[in-house]
Write a protein that holds these residues in place. Structure first.
Motif, PDB file in Angstrom:
ATOM      1  N   VAL A  36       0.940  -1.215   0.155  1.00  0.00           N
ATOM      2  CA  VAL A  36       0.400   0.068   0.128  1.00  0.00           C
ATOM      3  C   VAL A  36       1.066   1.111   0.075  1.00  0.00           C
ATOM      4  O   VAL A  36       0.941   2.032  -0.717  1.00  0.00           O
ATOM      5  CB  VAL A  36      -0.971   0.214   1.420  1.00  0.00           C
ATOM      6  N   ALA A  37       1.502   1.070   0.725  1.00  0.00           N
ATOM      7  CA  ALA A  37       2.831   2.424   1.083  1.00  0.00           C
ATOM      8  C   ALA A  37       3.349   2.637  -0.490  1.00  0.00           C
ATOM      9  O   ALA A  37       4.042   3.893  -0.667  1.00  0.00           O
ATOM     10  CB  ALA A  37       3.670   2.399   1.638  1.00  0.00           C
ATOM     11  N   GLN A  38       3.633   1.785  -1.223  1.00  0.00           N
ATOM     12  CA  GLN A  38       4.450   1.841  -2.805  1.00  0.00           C
ATOM     13  C   GLN A  38       3.543   2.678  -3.797  1.00  0.00           C
ATOM     14  O   GLN A  38       3.000   2.657  -5.313  1.00  0.00           O
ATOM     15  CB  GLN A  38       4.788   0.215  -2.782  1.00  0.00           C
ATOM     16  N   GLY A  39       1.902   2.478  -3.064  1.00  0.00           N
ATOM     17  CA  GLY A  39       0.986   3.037  -4.010  1.00  0.00           C
ATOM     18  C   GLY A  39      -0.238   2.293  -4.646  1.00  0.00           C
ATOM     19  O   GLY A  39      -0.616   2.580  -5.481  1.00  0.00           O
ATOM     20  N   LEU A  40       0.211   0.579  -4.181  1.00  0.00           N
ATOM     21  CA  LEU A  40      -0.389  -0.062  -4.767  1.00  0.00           C
ATOM     22  C   LEU A  40      -2.110   0.130  -4.404  1.00  0.00           C
ATOM     23  O   LEU A  40      -2.558   0.323  -3.295  1.00  0.00           O
ATOM     24  CB  LEU A  40       0.114  -1.602  -4.531  1.00  0.00           C
ATOM     25  N   SER A  41      -2.721  -0.229  -4.435  1.00  0.00           N
ATOM     26  CA  SER A  41      -4.389  -0.615  -4.861  1.00  0.00           C
ATOM     27  C   SER A  41      -4.956  -1.951  -3.912  1.00  0.00           C
ATOM     28  O   SER A  41      -3.912  -2.435  -4.183  1.00  0.00           O
ATOM     29  CB  SER A  41      -5.479  -0.389  -6.411  1.00  0.00           C
ATOM     30  N   ASP A  42      -5.818  -1.884  -3.516  1.00  0.00           N
ATOM     31  CA  ASP A  42      -5.963  -3.638  -3.113  1.00  0.00           C
ATOM     32  C   ASP A  42      -6.003  -4.026  -3.885  1.00  0.00           C
ATOM     33  O   ASP A  42      -5.631  -5.618  -3.543  1.00  0.00           O
ATOM     34  CB  ASP A  42      -7.415  -3.100  -2.044  1.00  0.00           C
ATOM     35  N   ALA A  43      -7.016  -4.049  -5.391  1.00  0.00           N
ATOM     36  CA  ALA A  43      -6.800  -5.002  -6.270  1.00  0.00           C
ATOM     37  C   ALA A  43      -5.439  -5.390  -6.334  1.00  0.00           C
ATOM     38  O   ALA A  43      -5.551  -6.851  -6.754  1.00  0.00           O
ATOM     39  CB  ALA A  43      -7.227  -4.606  -6.896  1.00  0.00           C
ATOM     40  N   GLN A  44      -5.113  -4.323  -6.715  1.00  0.00           N
ATOM     41  CA  GLN A  44      -2.881  -4.662  -7.081  1.00  0.00           C
ATOM     42  C   GLN A  44      -2.395  -5.895  -6.158  1.00  0.00           C
ATOM     43  O   GLN A  44      -1.397  -6.875  -5.921  1.00  0.00           O
ATOM     44  CB  GLN A  44      -1.831  -3.377  -7.265  1.00  0.00           C
ATOM     45  N   VAL A  45      -3.217  -5.246  -4.913  1.00  0.00           N
ATOM     46  CA  VAL A  45      -2.142  -6.180  -3.558  1.00  0.00           C
ATOM     47  C   VAL A  45      -2.284  -7.478  -3.403  1.00  0.00           C
ATOM     48  O   VAL A  45      -1.820  -8.199  -3.459  1.00  0.00           O
ATOM     49  CB  VAL A  45      -2.090  -5.054  -2.624  1.00  0.00           C
ATOM     50  N   ARG A  72      -5.071   5.751   4.010  1.00  0.00           N
ATOM     51  CA  ARG A  72      -3.890   4.635   3.445  1.00  0.00           C
ATOM     52  C   ARG A  72      -2.450   6.315   3.906  1.00  0.00           C
ATOM     53  O   ARG A  72      -1.874   5.575   3.529  1.00  0.00           O
ATOM     54  CB  ARG A  72      -4.339   4.630   2.116  1.00  0.00           C
ATOM     55  N   ALA A  73      -2.799   7.486   3.497  1.00  0.00           N
ATOM     56  CA  ALA A  73      -1.641   8.299   3.711  1.00  0.00           C
ATOM     57  C   ALA A  73      -0.822   8.377   5.324  1.00  0.00           C
ATOM     58  O   ALA A  73       0.470   7.908   5.231  1.00  0.00           O
ATOM     59  CB  ALA A  73      -2.316   9.470   3.071  1.00  0.00           C
ATOM     60  N   ALA A  74      -1.999   8.448   6.091  1.00  0.00           N
ATOM     61  CA  ALA A  74      -1.962   7.989   7.009  1.00  0.00           C
ATOM     62  C   ALA A  74      -0.464   6.617   7.639  1.00  0.00           C
ATOM     63  O   ALA A  74       0.343   6.829   8.029  1.00  0.00           O
ATOM     64  CB  ALA A  74      -2.338   8.432   8.618  1.00  0.00           C
ATOM     65  N   ALA A  75      -1.553   6.007   6.828  1.00  0.00           N
ATOM     66  CA  ALA A  75      -0.388   4.187   7.081  1.00  0.00           C
ATOM     67  C   ALA A  75       1.189   4.484   6.424  1.00  0.00           C
ATOM     68  O   ALA A  75       1.079   3.239   7.353  1.00  0.00           O
ATOM     69  CB  ALA A  75      -1.235   3.667   7.257  1.00  0.00           C
ATOM     70  N   THR A  76       0.728   4.881   5.224  1.00  0.00           N
ATOM     71  CA  THR A  76       1.294   4.832   4.178  1.00  0.00           C
ATOM     72  C   THR A  76       2.849   5.346   5.454  1.00  0.00           C
ATOM     73  O   THR A  76       4.519   5.168   5.379  1.00  0.00           O
ATOM     74  CB  THR A  76       2.008   5.459   3.101  1.00  0.00           C
ATOM     75  N   ARG A  77       2.348   7.253   6.407  1.00  0.00           N
ATOM     76  CA  ARG A  77       3.263   7.278   6.651  1.00  0.00           C
ATOM     77  C   ARG A  77       3.547   6.821   7.857  1.00  0.00           C
ATOM     78  O   ARG A  77       5.067   7.010   7.968  1.00  0.00           O
ATOM     79  CB  ARG A  77       2.422   9.022   7.224  1.00  0.00           C
ATOM     80  N   ALA A  79       4.142   4.055   7.607  1.00  0.00           N
ATOM     81  CA  ALA A  79       5.408   2.599   7.348  1.00  0.00           C
ATOM     82  C   ALA A  79       6.405   3.602   7.031  1.00  0.00           C
ATOM     83  O   ALA A  79       7.703   2.911   7.365  1.00  0.00           O
ATOM     84  CB  ALA A  79       4.914   2.006   6.128  1.00  0.00           C
ATOM     85  N   VAL A  80       6.399   4.089   6.196  1.00  0.00           N
ATOM     86  CA  VAL A  80       7.615   4.964   6.136  1.00  0.00           C
ATOM     87  C   VAL A  80       8.459   5.393   7.708  1.00  0.00           C
ATOM     88  O   VAL A  80       9.773   5.027   7.445  1.00  0.00           O
ATOM     89  CB  VAL A  80       7.774   6.115   5.203  1.00  0.00           C
ATOM     90  N   GLU A  81       8.157   5.953   8.177  1.00  0.00           N
ATOM     91  CA  GLU A  81       8.686   6.677   9.739  1.00  0.00           C
ATOM     92  C   GLU A  81       9.447   5.741  10.681  1.00  0.00           C
ATOM     93  O   GLU A  81      10.645   4.922  11.315  1.00  0.00           O
ATOM     94  CB  GLU A  81       7.646   7.367  10.490  1.00  0.00           C
ATOM     95  N   HIS A  82       8.615   3.931  10.196  1.00  0.00           N
ATOM     96  CA  HIS A  82       8.957   2.667  10.881  1.00  0.00           C
ATOM     97  C   HIS A  82       9.973   1.928   9.713  1.00  0.00           C
ATOM     98  O   HIS A  82      10.160   0.234  10.281  1.00  0.00           O
ATOM     99  CB  HIS A  82       7.755   1.489  11.156  1.00  0.00           C
ATOM    100  N   GLN A  83      10.261   2.916   8.602  1.00  0.00           N
ATOM    101  CA  GLN A  83      11.521   1.582   8.203  1.00  0.00           C
ATOM    102  C   GLN A  83      10.593   0.526   7.572  1.00  0.00           C
ATOM    103  O   GLN A  83      11.801  -0.940   7.276  1.00  0.00           O
ATOM    104  CB  GLN A  83      12.584   1.748   8.508  1.00  0.00           C
ATOM    105  N   LEU A  84       9.270   0.543   7.320  1.00  0.00           N
ATOM    106  CA  LEU A  84       8.835  -0.997   6.526  1.00  0.00           C
ATOM    107  C   LEU A  84       8.287  -0.909   5.070  1.00  0.00           C
ATOM    108  O   LEU A  84       7.878  -1.571   4.576  1.00  0.00           O
ATOM    109  CB  LEU A  84       7.141  -1.662   7.317  1.00  0.00           C
ATOM    110  N   ALA A  85       8.277   0.262   4.761  1.00  0.00           N
ATOM    111  CA  ALA A  85       8.343   1.133   3.470  1.00  0.00           C
ATOM    112  C   ALA A  85       9.354   0.797   2.218  1.00  0.00           C
ATOM    113  O   ALA A  85      10.380   1.661   2.939  1.00  0.00           O
ATOM    114  CB  ALA A  85       6.904   1.378   2.857  1.00  0.00           C
TER     115      ALA A  85
END
Length: 85
Positions: A36-45, A72-77, A79-85
């Motif tokens: 999700v953090a890479q920008g994939l949609s639910d269908a792509q994931v 999604r934006a907050a979850a992505t943030r 992920a980035v802050e915790h080096q998961l993305a």
């Protein structure tokens, strides 16, 4: 004598410790969050992980609850802050 019997027994492989992720996320939730953090949609994931879009949505609901976020934006943030993305 007893020690020789024990020495002859096959050793059981030790199970490696599981990795712990922030906020109590499971390994599968981290996989979903990374995509999700890479920008994939639910269908792509779903396609990438060979699961249904409904399962992706279920994972996202769980992720949002654990992170205390609602987008999604907050979850992505997170992920980035915790080096998961």
């Amino acid at each position: 004598m007893m020690s020789q019997l024990l020495a002859d027994q096959p050793r059981i492989a030790q199970i490696p410790k599981t990795h712990s992720y922030p906020a109590g996320l499971t390994a599968r939730e981290v996989e979903v969050l990374r995509l999700v953090a890479q920008g994939l949609s639910d269908a792509q994931v779903a396609e990438k992980l060979v699961i249904s879009p409904r399962t992706v949505n279920s994972h996202l609901t769980s992720i949002y609850n654990k992170l205390g976020v609602d987008s999604r934006a907050a979850a992505t943030r997170f992920a980035v802050e915790h080096q998961l993305a």
